[in-house]
Design a protein around this motif. Structure first.
Motif, short mmCIF file in Angstrom:
data_model
loop_
_atom_site.label_atom_id
_atom_site.label_comp_id
_atom_site.label_asym_id
_atom_site.label_seq_id
_atom_site.Cartn_x
_atom_site.Cartn_y
_atom_site.Cartn_z
N LEU A 145 0.86 -1.03 -0.02
CA LEU A 145 -0.17 0.03 -0.11
C LEU A 145 0.96 1.23 0.05
O LEU A 145 1.95 1.61 0.95
N ASN A 146 0.58 2.08 -1.00
CA ASN A 146 1.54 3.29 -0.93
C ASN A 146 0.58 4.60 -0.35
O ASN A 146 -0.61 4.81 -0.70
N ASP A 147 0.88 4.94 0.83
CA ASP A 147 0.42 5.78 1.50
C ASP A 147 1.27 6.64 2.51
O ASP A 147 2.23 5.83 3.28
N ALA A 148 1.42 7.64 2.62
CA ALA A 148 2.40 8.54 3.41
C ALA A 148 2.43 8.12 4.80
O ALA A 148 3.45 7.57 5.45
N LYS A 149 1.24 7.88 5.43
CA LYS A 149 1.17 7.31 6.93
C LYS A 149 0.85 5.93 7.01
O LYS A 149 1.56 5.51 7.94
N TYR A 150 0.00 5.37 6.22
CA TYR A 150 -0.48 3.84 6.56
C TYR A 150 0.25 3.02 5.65
O TYR A 150 0.25 1.67 5.57
N GLY A 151 1.34 3.40 4.79
CA GLY A 151 1.99 2.63 3.86
C GLY A 151 2.71 1.42 4.44
O GLY A 151 3.39 1.24 5.45
N LYS A 152 2.44 0.17 3.58
CA LYS A 152 2.85 -1.05 4.41
C LYS A 152 2.94 -2.10 3.39
O LYS A 152 2.27 -2.07 2.43
N THR A 153 3.69 -3.34 3.48
CA THR A 153 3.59 -4.40 2.79
C THR A 153 2.92 -5.63 3.46
O THR A 153 3.50 -5.79 4.47
N TRP A 154 2.11 -6.16 2.82
CA TRP A 154 1.57 -7.57 3.27
C TRP A 154 1.91 -8.85 2.70
O TRP A 154 1.82 -8.75 1.42
N SER A 155 2.16 -10.03 3.23
CA SER A 155 2.11 -11.14 2.37
C SER A 155 0.83 -11.60 2.25
O SER A 155 -0.14 -11.45 3.18
N THR A 156 0.50 -11.98 1.13
CA THR A 156 -0.99 -12.19 0.88
C THR A 156 -1.26 -13.62 -0.07
O THR A 156 -2.29 -13.78 -0.53
N GLU A 157 -0.09 -14.57 0.32
CA GLU A 157 -0.31 -15.82 -0.41
C GLU A 157 -1.68 -16.60 0.25
O GLU A 157 -2.34 -17.27 -0.54
N THR A 158 -1.76 -16.42 1.44
CA THR A 158 -3.04 -17.56 2.12
C THR A 158 -4.06 -16.68 2.53
O THR A 158 -4.05 -15.38 2.87
N TYR A 159 -5.18 -17.18 2.54
CA TYR A 159 -6.62 -16.64 3.13
C TYR A 159 -6.00 -15.81 4.46
O TYR A 159 -6.67 -14.84 4.74
N ARG A 160 -5.49 -16.49 5.36
CA ARG A 160 -5.38 -16.19 6.49
C ARG A 160 -4.45 -14.76 6.62
O ARG A 160 -4.73 -13.83 7.12
N GLU A 161 -3.42 -14.84 5.67
CA GLU A 161 -2.52 -13.68 5.73
C GLU A 161 -3.40 -12.30 4.94
O GLU A 161 -3.38 -11.23 5.29
N ARG A 162 -4.41 -12.61 4.24
CA ARG A 162 -5.11 -11.71 3.50
C ARG A 162 -6.29 -11.17 4.36
O ARG A 162 -6.70 -10.00 4.28
N ARG A 163 -6.89 -12.17 5.43
CA ARG A 163 -7.64 -11.78 6.39
C ARG A 163 -6.97 -10.74 7.29
O ARG A 163 -7.66 -9.73 7.79
N ARG A 164 -5.88 -11.08 7.74
CA ARG A 164 -4.93 -10.13 8.48
C ARG A 164 -4.95 -8.70 7.81
O ARG A 164 -5.04 -7.38 8.35
N MET A 165 -4.57 -8.69 6.55
CA MET A 165 -4.31 -7.46 5.69
C MET A 165 -5.82 -6.66 5.66
O MET A 165 -5.73 -5.68 5.91
N TYR A 166 -6.75 -7.56 5.68
CA TYR A 166 -8.15 -7.02 5.49
C TYR A 166 -8.36 -6.26 6.77
O TYR A 166 -8.99 -4.97 6.58
N TRP A 167 -8.05 -6.85 7.85
CA TRP A 167 -8.49 -6.23 9.15
C TRP A 167 -7.73 -5.07 9.31
O TRP A 167 -8.12 -4.06 9.84
N ASP A 168 -6.26 -5.16 9.09
CA ASP A 168 -5.40 -3.81 9.05
C ASP A 168 -5.95 -2.56 8.29
O ASP A 168 -6.25 -1.51 8.89
N LEU A 169 -6.14 -2.85 7.13
CA LEU A 169 -6.66 -1.95 6.28
C LEU A 169 -8.17 -1.36 6.82
O LEU A 169 -8.34 -0.26 6.63
N HIS A 170 -8.92 -2.08 7.08
CA HIS A 170 -10.46 -1.76 7.62
C HIS A 170 -9.98 -0.61 8.84
O HIS A 170 -10.93 0.25 8.74
N GLN A 171 -9.16 -1.23 9.73
CA GLN A 171 -9.04 -0.36 11.11
C GLN A 171 -8.38 1.00 10.29
O GLN A 171 -9.17 2.03 11.08
N SER A 172 -7.43 1.24 9.51
CA SER A 172 -7.07 2.71 9.07
C SER A 172 -7.93 3.14 8.07
O SER A 172 -8.19 4.21 8.02
N ALA A 173 -8.83 2.26 7.13
CA ALA A 173 -9.46 3.05 6.34
C ALA A 173 -10.44 3.76 6.92
O ALA A 173 -11.44 4.69 6.09
#
Ligand SMILES: [Zn+2]
Length: 327
Positions: A145-173
């Protein structure tokens, strides 16, 4: 040892809360306000917003048989108690199906509507995020994610990893502006190889559908902002715009005065004292929050607690409701 002490404290704290609530409920039988979002066929539903038509009907029939049913906007001082009020948030198109059921069973309902998506095929951002991140696409192994404050890289191979990313993104979005969030969704769409076009399953009400709700004798329409932001993260001026404009817009669309409001997301951190004041000044008589609890006569009419109801079968619903009176 520290862990044990922590769990012991949690237990004691919950027992104390139950005792306190038992006493309060004896002094003043409460109004329990239930919060729903959608009546539909559950799909990914990460936030448990969907209740199936079968379960919803059975839940409404149970309420009708067992409780005094009150309208959210009523003065509850005169109501026979304990009583239950049913509410819906957001204004999904499938609220029309909920209406058909509450009309058949005879249950009054308040629909709190976010006006920004009326007559458009746009999804709420959390639905699009859910579809993009937790769907069936073949995903790249990483997302940056390119963003000045919340920019970050997530591993997204497994559903579990994507669920983690979803939750992180949801909280900051929740905390950012519409423009910035739109930019995030564009980046996520490119990463997922998916586009904006959907089958419309998550769309909001059209104006015509809103009028079907508004004309029913069982229905009260309430406001729920325009763009469903976390109000506490906005300036006072921005908050006022979201609160007041959604009221005016709904009054224009329905031809009725709108006197009740519910806070988007609704936890105590999602609104503040400024929000409550703006609601009062705007002419709302009551505002619904989304933390669990029962409404008592001494409670704040601008912070009415509600219990979110997931897709429970009627037996679970009955058992949980019974628990609410004595918690
Ligand atoms: Zn909402």
């Amino acid at each position: 040892m520290r862990k044990l002490a922590f769990y012991a404290w949690l237990y004691v704290e919950s027992e104390l809360r139950k005792t306190k609530n038992r006493i309060l409920n004896l002094i003043d039988p409460p109004v329990v306000v239930l919060a729903y979002h959608r009546v539909s066929v559950p799909q990914i539903d990460f936030h448990s917003l969907v209740v199936s038509p079968e379960n919803f009907r059975a839940q409404m029939e149970f309420l009708k048989r067992n409780f005094h049913l009150v309208r959210f906007e009523e003065d509850w001082a005169a109501a026979k108690k304990p009583a239950v009020a049913v509410t819906f948030d957001d204004g999904y198109a499938d609220n029309v199906l909920a209406l058909a059921i509450v009309e058949e069973v005879g249950v009054p309902v308040t629909f709190f509507i976010s006006t920004g998506n009326i007559d458009s095929s746009n999804e709420f951002w959390w639905d699009e995020l859910e579809r993009l991140v937790l769907g069936e696409a073949s995903y790249p192994p990483h997302f940056q994610l390119n963003d000045a404050k919340y920019g970050k890289t997530w591993s997204t191979e497994t559903y579990r990893e994507r669920r983690r990313m979803y939750w992180d993104l949801h909280q900051s979005a929740k905390k950012i502006t519409v423009v910035r969030r739109t930019g995030w969704l564009r980046q996520i769409r490119e990463w997922a190889g998916l586009n904006e076009v959907t089958d419309g399953a998550n769309r909001s009400l059209t104006h015509d559908e809103l009028m079907i709700l508004a004309k029913s004798q069982w229905v009260t329409i309430g406001a729920h902002t325009i763009s469903h932001p976390t109000l506490s993260s906005l300036t006072e001026e921005e908050q006022r715009h979201e609160v007041v404009s959604s009221k005016r817009q709904l009054e224009k669309l329905t031809g009725r005065e709108i006197t009740v409001f519910s806070y988007p997301f609704g936890a105590k951190r999602d609104y503040d004292l400024t929000t409550s004041r703006i609601c009062r000044e705007a002419g709302f008589n009551k505002a619904a929050a989304a933390f669990p609890g029962e409404a008592h006569r001494w409670g704040d009419p601008y912070q009415i607690p509600r219990h979110a109801i997931p897709n429970w079968d009627v037996d679970t619903f009955a058992a949980k409701l019974k628990g609410l009176w004595i918690r």
